[in-house]
Each structure stands twice: as C-alpha cells, then as structure tokens.
Scaffold this motif. Structure first.
Motif, PDB file in Angstrom:
ATOM      1  N   TYR A 114       0.843  -1.193   0.000  1.00 13.65           N
ATOM      2  CA  TYR A 114       0.000   0.000   0.000  1.00 13.65           C
ATOM      3  C   TYR A 114       0.882   1.248   0.000  1.00 13.65           C
ATOM      4  O   TYR A 114       1.858   1.342   0.748  1.00 13.65           O
ATOM      5  CB  TYR A 114      -0.894   0.005   1.250  1.00 13.65           C
ATOM      6  CG  TYR A 114      -1.808   1.204   1.370  1.00 13.65           C
ATOM      7  CD1 TYR A 114      -3.021   1.249   0.687  1.00 13.65           C
ATOM      8  CD2 TYR A 114      -1.459   2.296   2.167  1.00 13.65           C
ATOM      9  CE1 TYR A 114      -3.873   2.344   0.799  1.00 13.65           C
ATOM     10  CE2 TYR A 114      -2.305   3.391   2.287  1.00 13.65           C
ATOM     11  CZ  TYR A 114      -3.508   3.406   1.604  1.00 13.65           C
ATOM     12  OH  TYR A 114      -4.341   4.494   1.715  1.00 13.65           O
ATOM     13  N   SER A 115       0.527   2.207  -0.841  1.00 11.30           N
ATOM     14  CA  SER A 115       1.219   3.497  -0.898  1.00 11.30           C
ATOM     15  C   SER A 115       0.195   4.615  -0.774  1.00 11.30           C
ATOM     16  O   SER A 115      -0.769   4.661  -1.544  1.00 11.30           O
ATOM     17  CB  SER A 115       1.984   3.639  -2.219  1.00 11.30           C
ATOM     18  OG  SER A 115       2.494   4.957  -2.364  1.00 11.30           O
ATOM     19  N   ARG A 116       0.414   5.480   0.179  1.00 14.73           N
ATOM     20  CA  ARG A 116      -0.487   6.616   0.377  1.00 14.73           C
ATOM     21  C   ARG A 116      -0.078   7.755  -0.549  1.00 14.73           C
ATOM     22  O   ARG A 116       1.101   8.107  -0.659  1.00 14.73           O
ATOM     23  CB  ARG A 116      -0.445   7.074   1.828  1.00 14.73           C
ATOM     24  CG  ARG A 116      -1.277   8.303   2.105  1.00 14.73           C
ATOM     25  CD  ARG A 116      -1.337   8.619   3.581  1.00 14.73           C
ATOM     26  NE  ARG A 116      -2.036   9.880   3.832  1.00 14.73           N
ATOM     27  CZ  ARG A 116      -2.547  10.219   5.004  1.00 14.73           C
ATOM     28  NH1 ARG A 116      -2.429   9.412   6.040  1.00 14.73           N
ATOM     29  NH2 ARG A 116      -3.175  11.368   5.138  1.00 14.73           N
ATOM     30  N   THR A 118       1.039  -4.593   3.987  1.00 16.06           N
ATOM     31  CA  THR A 118      -0.083  -4.711   4.914  1.00 16.06           C
ATOM     32  C   THR A 118       0.002  -6.003   5.725  1.00 16.06           C
ATOM     33  O   THR A 118      -0.745  -6.180   6.690  1.00 16.06           O
ATOM     34  CB  THR A 118      -1.416  -4.705   4.155  1.00 16.06           C
ATOM     35  OG1 THR A 118      -1.484  -5.882   3.325  1.00 16.06           O
ATOM     36  CG2 THR A 118      -1.562  -3.458   3.306  1.00 16.06           C
ATOM     37  N   GLY A 144      -8.203   1.365   5.057  1.00 18.36           N
ATOM     38  CA  GLY A 144      -7.116   2.263   5.434  1.00 18.36           C
ATOM     39  C   GLY A 144      -7.734   3.568   5.895  1.00 18.36           C
ATOM     40  O   GLY A 144      -7.932   4.496   5.098  1.00 18.36           O
ATOM     41  N   ASN A 169      -4.418   5.901   5.877  1.00 15.51           N
ATOM     42  CA  ASN A 169      -3.268   5.248   6.465  1.00 15.51           C
ATOM     43  C   ASN A 169      -3.238   3.788   6.017  1.00 15.51           C
ATOM     44  O   ASN A 169      -4.140   3.312   5.321  1.00 15.51           O
ATOM     45  CB  ASN A 169      -3.325   5.347   7.994  1.00 15.51           C
ATOM     46  CG  ASN A 169      -3.174   6.785   8.462  1.00 15.51           C
ATOM     47  OD1 ASN A 169      -2.347   7.532   7.948  1.00 15.51           O
ATOM     48  ND2 ASN A 169      -3.992   7.184   9.437  1.00 15.51           N
ATOM     49  N   GLN A 170      -2.215   3.057   6.416  1.00 18.08           N
ATOM     50  CA  GLN A 170      -2.048   1.673   6.001  1.00 18.08           C
ATOM     51  C   GLN A 170      -3.258   0.838   6.395  1.00 18.08           C
ATOM     52  O   GLN A 170      -3.658   0.830   7.550  1.00 18.08           O
ATOM     53  CB  GLN A 170      -0.791   1.099   6.650  1.00 18.08           C
ATOM     54  CG  GLN A 170      -0.536  -0.353   6.325  1.00 18.08           C
ATOM     55  CD  GLN A 170       0.710  -0.874   7.010  1.00 18.08           C
ATOM     56  OE1 GLN A 170       1.518  -0.098   7.500  1.00 18.08           O
ATOM     57  NE2 GLN A 170       0.871  -2.184   7.057  1.00 18.08           N
ATOM     58  N   SER A 223      -5.444  -2.198   7.694  1.00 21.13           N
ATOM     59  CA  SER A 223      -5.150  -3.247   8.669  1.00 21.13           C
ATOM     60  C   SER A 223      -6.461  -3.883   9.104  1.00 21.13           C
ATOM     61  O   SER A 223      -7.547  -3.380   8.819  1.00 21.13           O
ATOM     62  CB  SER A 223      -4.408  -2.671   9.877  1.00 21.13           C
ATOM     63  OG  SER A 223      -5.202  -1.691  10.522  1.00 21.13           O
TER      64      SER A 223
END
Length: 382
Positions: free
Chosen positions: A65-67, A81, A114, A118-119, A121
C-alpha cells in the motif's frame, strides 16, 4: 462460448434475471478450471483516480500500500499490509479512507480499510463464497441520503460464474450469482444515466475467448443477461473506460488486445462494432478520461516501452501511438485526472519496471508535456 448455469434469481430483490438465447447451460462441476495464463501472467496495480493511494502485490505475496499526496502529485513508499494474497489487489475511495480488496491463499475474498488513508489493517473475510479471480470493485456514486456503497464482483471457484456483493458502509450484504462461465478477470464500470438508478456495465471473456457484457441495475438488481460483444477473439483482460474520477459517467467504451496479432481493439456500446486501432500489445490496456475530457489509453508495446494513444475532445478517431519510453514488465494502470486537493495532472500512468519497482509517469499537458518515470520506493513488486 460464455455459458450460463442454473436460472439466475436475484435473491435480494426477488427479480429474476434475463437469460440469453443460444448460451448453453453449464453442467454442475466440483470446481471450474482456473483462469488461463494469458490473463493472469502479468501483474496489475490499482491506482485511485483521485491520487489518494495505490495498491499492488509484493514479491513476498503480501498486499502493498502506498499513500498518495495529491497536492504534490507524489506517493509515499510502499508498505506491506501483511496480508498475503493471490493475484492483484484493488481498492476504492470511501468517505472513511481506502477500502482495499484481495483474494487470500484460501481463495477467500478479504477486505480492510485504510482509515484516513493510512495503512489498511484488520483484514476480514467476506463470507459466503470462494473465488478464483481478482476482485473488481466499483464505488457507487452518492445519491441523496443513500449511505456510501461499494459493489464488488468476482469469479466463483466452484463454477467459474460471476458473483456480486454490495457493501453498504463497508458491510457486505451477501453474494448473488450472475451466471456465466468466464475465462478472464472482470471489467466493471458505472455507466449513465445517473439519477436514483445506478447502472453498471460488466464485461468478461467466455469459454470461447470472446467477450460478453451485462448491464446491472444497482438499485433493484435487474440484469440484462450476458450478451456477446461481437466476435473478436480476446487475448487478454477487457478494460472498460473509467470516468477518471470526473462527474462524466463513461463505461461505454471497451478496450482489449485481440487475435490474431495481439492488436489493440475498441468497441463503443453507443455505436457497436469492433475497431482495430493497430499496434501490437504486450500487456492489457488501461484507459481513462483526461483532464480536458479526452479519452486516452496506455499499453506496453513489443519493445516493452509504454505507449499512449489519445482521442481529443470532440474527435472521432484516436490520434496515433506516442512512445513514452520506459521499460515495463507488467500491465500499466492509469488514473485519469480527477481534481482533488490540488492535484493538477492531465493524466498519470504506473507500471512495474525491470527492477521490480513501480514507476509513475505524469502527463502534464496535451502538447508533449510529460514528466519522467519516477519510482515509488519500498518493497519489490511481484
């Protein structure tokens, strides 16, 4: 030929779906054949059209994952993740952040949020179905006081049919069988008109390697039944034109590579008929609406360079291929040009490079203005 299984009944609404004359029912089997290698061999990242995030699969099999940072047109380094997946992930923008989807090693559909981008989870299984494809996810446009909705599609592991599930504020409502036996990933997009009825178009390849389409009414569950899209033999996954995050609904144009030479072909549902756009494709295509309303598609050519072909607003034909260099090793994905939080790109494309990093290229304007390919750092892409 695309085969329909048992009679389709939309169990959530009680509406019986239409069937297509001439499509032969499929016999009951313990498990459908897996998708063939011509549609699974290449990796495909998923990029949010608003520039908020990208998801991909790492060499270790985990979802990456890339924000995004729309104001700067940049992306943070990829982070894992921790969720191991088969195939490629996807994701949609929700009011709470990025909702991502994948298929785990037990062939279960999984999802996580996310929050605030954010990442993601806390992955959870979407119960009720084992799948044998990637998940196609479509954000349903907001309508009045309707809560946020996302509709997902996947291929059933047991029968190879297309299934759908509606997530209301992230909560799945149950899988519904839309029939068919498909041999490709599923393309899905919102198509007009948009009022309180939201129509989606689906396209997938059948067992005869030709493409079939369906219209799906997200409001009442009525479907058109699977109908053939001409007689072109497809040699890759179909791509429906997305709106690129704009308010102009599309989903009316289809792109695919086809036999006999892996050429690029397009079909417009408003004016049916296959059009040969030339070229030889080494990848699936990606298409979106650019910032000026023009239509663009990107593809990897025989030299593995990335090529762009554009149809200007109001034009009838595409203008021809532009070699943008770069050496790609997977399927490219474009974002379109949704304006969001200062995002100013005309369009943007991403593709995996020879070093297993994902590279992005910004199209600055429509008179030859392109940035350079720039990598997104982090774990290697698989």
């Amino acid at each position: 030929m695309l085969k329909l299984g048992r009679a389709l009944t939309y169990t959530l609404t009680g509406v019986t779906a239409a069937t297509v004359i001439g499509i032969v029912p499929a016999p009951a089997v313990a498990a459908a054949a897996p998708l063939p290698s011509d549609v699974t061999a290449l990796s495909t990242p998923a990029a949010d059209p608003f520039g908020r995030f990208i998801v991909s699969r790492g060499l270790d099999g985990t979802m990456l994952y890339s924000r995004g940072n729309p104001t700067a047109n940049t992306y943070d380094p990829f982070v894992s993740t921790g969720q191991v997946i088969l195939g490629d992930p996807t994701g949609v923008l929700t009011p709470d952040g990025a909702q991502v989807f994948g298929r785990d090693v037990f062939n279960r559909p999984v999802t996580a949020l996310g929050a605030a981008f954010n990442q993601p989870s806390g992955f959870e299984v979407i119960p009720g179905l084992l799948i044998s494809s990637e998940i196609a996810a479509v954000q349903i446009p907001s309508r009045g006081s309707q809560p946020p909705q996302t509709r997902i599609f996947a291929r059933g592991l047991e029968d190879g049919a297309v299934y759908t599930n509606l997530l209301i504020q992230g909560s799945p409502q149950g899988w519904v069988n839309l029939g068919g036996v498909i041999t490709s990933e599923i393309a899905a997009a919102v198509t007009g008109p948009l009022d309180f009825t939201v129509n989606l178009r689906l396209v997938a390849r059948g067992t005869d390697n030709r493409l079939y389409s369906m219209l799906f009414n997200n409001t009442n569950g009525v479907v058109s039944g699977w109908t053939p899209v001409g007689d072109l033999v497809a040699t890759g996954n179909p791509e429906l034109l997305s709106n690129g995050g704009t308010q102009e609904l599309r989903g009316n144009e289809l792109f695919v590579r086809g036999a006999p030479r892996n050429g690029v072909f397009t079909w417009n549902f408003d004016s049916p008929g296959w059009v040969d756009l030339g070229g030889v494709a080494n990848s699936d295509l990606t298409a979106a609406v650019a910032s000026d309303g023009g239509v663009q598609f990107w593809v990897r050519g025989t030299t593995n360079n990335i090529y762009l072909n554009r149809r200007a607003p109001g034009a009838v034909r595409f203008g021809g291929y532009i070699n943008l260099r770069g050496i790609g090793t997977g399927n490219p994905v474009s974002t379109g040009a949704a304006p969001f939080a200062g995002r100013t790109v005309a369009d943007q494309v991403f593709v995996r490079g020879t070093d297993n990093r994902l590279y992005g290229l910004i199209q600055v304007n429509f008179v030859g203005g392109f940035d350079r390919f720039a990598p997104i750092n982090g774990p290697a892409q698989g």
